[in-house]
Design an enzyme around this catalytic site. Structure first.
Site, PDB file in Angstrom:
ATOM      1  N   CYS A  70      -4.864   6.084  -3.841  1.00 59.03           N
ATOM      2  CA  CYS A  70      -4.187   4.792  -3.810  1.00 59.03           C
ATOM      3  C   CYS A  70      -2.794   5.010  -4.372  1.00 59.03           C
ATOM      4  CB  CYS A  70      -4.954   3.768  -4.636  1.00 59.03           C
ATOM      5  SG  CYS A  70      -4.135   2.159  -4.758  1.00 59.03           S
ATOM      6  N   GLU A 118     -10.583  -0.144  -5.020  1.00 53.59           N
ATOM      7  CA  GLU A 118      -9.568  -1.022  -4.439  1.00 53.59           C
ATOM      8  C   GLU A 118     -10.168  -2.352  -4.012  1.00 53.59           C
ATOM      9  OE1 GLU A 118      -6.418   0.332  -1.925  1.00 53.59           O
ATOM     10  OE2 GLU A 118      -7.107   2.406  -2.052  1.00 53.59           O
ATOM     11  N   ARG A 119      -9.439  -3.417  -4.317  1.00 52.19           N
ATOM     12  CA  ARG A 119      -9.919  -4.748  -3.924  1.00 52.19           C
ATOM     13  C   ARG A 119      -9.969  -4.832  -2.390  1.00 52.19           C
ATOM     14  NH1 ARG A 119      -4.917  -9.091  -4.518  1.00 52.19           N
ATOM     15  NH2 ARG A 119      -3.382  -7.832  -3.421  1.00 52.19           N
ATOM     16  N   THR A 171      -0.107   2.818  -4.739  1.00 50.30           N
ATOM     17  CA  THR A 171       0.318   1.841  -5.736  1.00 50.30           C
ATOM     18  C   THR A 171      -0.477   2.014  -7.021  1.00 50.30           C
ATOM     19  OG1 THR A 171      -1.200   0.187  -4.806  1.00 50.30           O
ATOM     20  CG2 THR A 171       1.099   0.129  -4.050  1.00 50.30           C
ATOM     21  N   GLY A 172      -1.750   2.410  -6.892  1.00 48.87           N
ATOM     22  CA  GLY A 172      -2.569   2.655  -8.073  1.00 48.87           C
ATOM     23  C   GLY A 172      -2.046   3.811  -8.904  1.00 48.87           C
ATOM     24  N   CYS A 222       0.870  -1.176   0.000  1.00 46.63           N
ATOM     25  CA  CYS A 222       0.000   0.000   0.000  1.00 46.63           C
ATOM     26  C   CYS A 222       0.908   1.227   0.000  1.00 46.63           C
ATOM     27  CB  CYS A 222      -0.906   0.002   1.228  1.00 46.63           C
ATOM     28  SG  CYS A 222      -1.924   1.491   1.367  1.00 46.63           S
ATOM     29  N   HIS A 271      -3.034  -4.498 -10.463  1.00 44.64           N
ATOM     30  CA  HIS A 271      -3.798  -3.337 -10.926  1.00 44.64           C
ATOM     31  C   HIS A 271      -4.215  -3.539 -12.370  1.00 44.64           C
ATOM     32  CE1 HIS A 271      -2.851  -0.688  -7.480  1.00 44.64           C
ATOM     33  NE2 HIS A 271      -1.744  -1.414  -7.440  1.00 44.64           N
ATOM     34  N   ASN A 291       0.283   4.599  -0.080  1.00 45.60           N
ATOM     35  CA  ASN A 291      -0.043   5.606   0.931  1.00 45.60           C
ATOM     36  C   ASN A 291       0.258   5.082   2.327  1.00 45.60           C
ATOM     37  OD1 ASN A 291      -1.038   7.705  -0.799  1.00 45.60           O
ATOM     38  ND2 ASN A 291      -2.915   6.524  -1.081  1.00 45.60           N
ATOM     39  N   ASN A 349      -7.062  -4.252  -8.166  1.00 42.65           N
ATOM     40  CA  ASN A 349      -7.437  -2.855  -8.009  1.00 42.65           C
ATOM     41  C   ASN A 349      -7.725  -2.301  -9.402  1.00 42.65           C
ATOM     42  OD1 ASN A 349      -6.517  -2.369  -5.008  1.00 42.65           O
ATOM     43  ND2 ASN A 349      -4.821  -3.422  -6.002  1.00 42.65           N
TER      44      ASN A 349
END
Length: 295
Positions: free
Chosen positions: A241, A232-233, A243-244, A72, A172, A74, A215
């Site tokens: 997000c 997000e899953r 990583t997003g 994650c 993702h 964040n 995601n």
């Protein structure tokens, strides 16, 4: 049993952070779900237990539904702030290493008044091998000799979704949406915030092509950078997000929509993402909201 916690967030992506550095903490998935409930609990997108481990601390992150998460973005910045603000680092440091289920992450940070205000996380190289993402799809694209899944078409009850698949330690699927061509039941207007994620988000997140779910990022390319929303899953739509945002920049770069560096605008604020030879770098803030006790 009572647990002391700190409520923190990165661009509105919010977490319940529990100090496990000096004593062991064990939460069940039901505990996590109860804490994250926004009506009957504290309310959050997930729970982070900060534990000792390789590096300066380990981010033990659980999604709001209690499931484990590998990574994650964040959450890494929030964990760094927790360690810095709590005095777990010697004075004078401006960097640290945080362990995650996706490996060690290097973090450089700035402080104001002795507290972390902004951090840059070295997120590592994106994972593009379909089996490692994972996604049940063949490679269909190439960028400078790097093969990847760039245009996977997923039928939906509303319209086809064509996604680029990237892992940043978690899977993702990035959809560069054409709002004008979408049916009225999905979007009413020409802005990304008019897109209704309530049905298509869960549909894509749990599609059989993603064996560990995914995601889902919904993206438009604008003059001031990349604009995204994310489902997000294990959580649902969130304000941000990390990583997003990294996956979106990688997907945009590989498909020729942007250069290797861009601002990525999310509902909760803006992250700056750089895709360099040594991997993806994410820069953004982290904030503390309040402290409390959960019984």
């Amino acid at each position: 049993m009572a647990y002391s916690f700190t409520k923190m967030h990165g661009l509105g992506n919010d977490f319940i952070v529990i100090d496990g550095m000096t004593s062991p903490i064990d939460l069940s998935s039901d505990d996590v779900s109860a804490m994250c409930d926004r009506h009957r609990g504290i309310g959050a997108d997930g729970v982070i237990i900060v534990r000792p481990g390789q590096g300066d601390g380990f981010m033990d992150y659980r999604n709001a539904d209690g499931s484990l998460a590998q990574m994650c973005g964040n959450g890494v910045r929030v964990t760094a702030k927790f360690l810095v603000d709590r005095g777990y680092l010697p004075p004078g440091r401006d960097s640290l290493r945080i362990g995650t289920r996706a490996g060690l992450k290097e973090v450089r940070f700035e402080t104001a008044g002795g507290r972390l205000s902004r951090a840059t996380v070295t997120m590592g190289q994106p994972i593009l091998d379909p089996a490692a993402i994972p996604v049940h799809a063949p490679v269909d694209s190439d960028h400078g000799g790097v093969p990847y899944v760039g245009a996977l078409m997923i039928p939906t009850p509303w319209c086809p979704a064509t996604v680029t698949c990237v892992s940043m330690g978690n899977p993702h699927a990035v959809w560069f949406v054409d709002l004008e061509s979408m049916p009225d039941e999905l979007v009413r207007g020409d802005r990304l915030d008019s897109l209704d994620l309530s049905a298509i988000g869960p549909y894509l997140e749990s599609h059989t092509v993603f064996p560990e779910k995914a995601n889902i990022e919904f993206v438009t390319v604008e003059p001031d950078g990349l604009h995204m929303r994310v489902y997000e899953r294990g959580v649902g739509e969130t304000l941000a997000c990390g990583t997003g945002a990294c996956a979106v920049l990688v997907a945009a770069y590989l498909t020729g929509r942007t250069g290797p560096s861009s601002a990525v605008h999310l509902p909760g604020g803006t992250l700056h993402i750089d895709y360099r030879e040594d991997g993806v770098h994410m820069t953004g803030p982290a904030s503390t909201v309040f402290h409390g006790t959960w019984e």
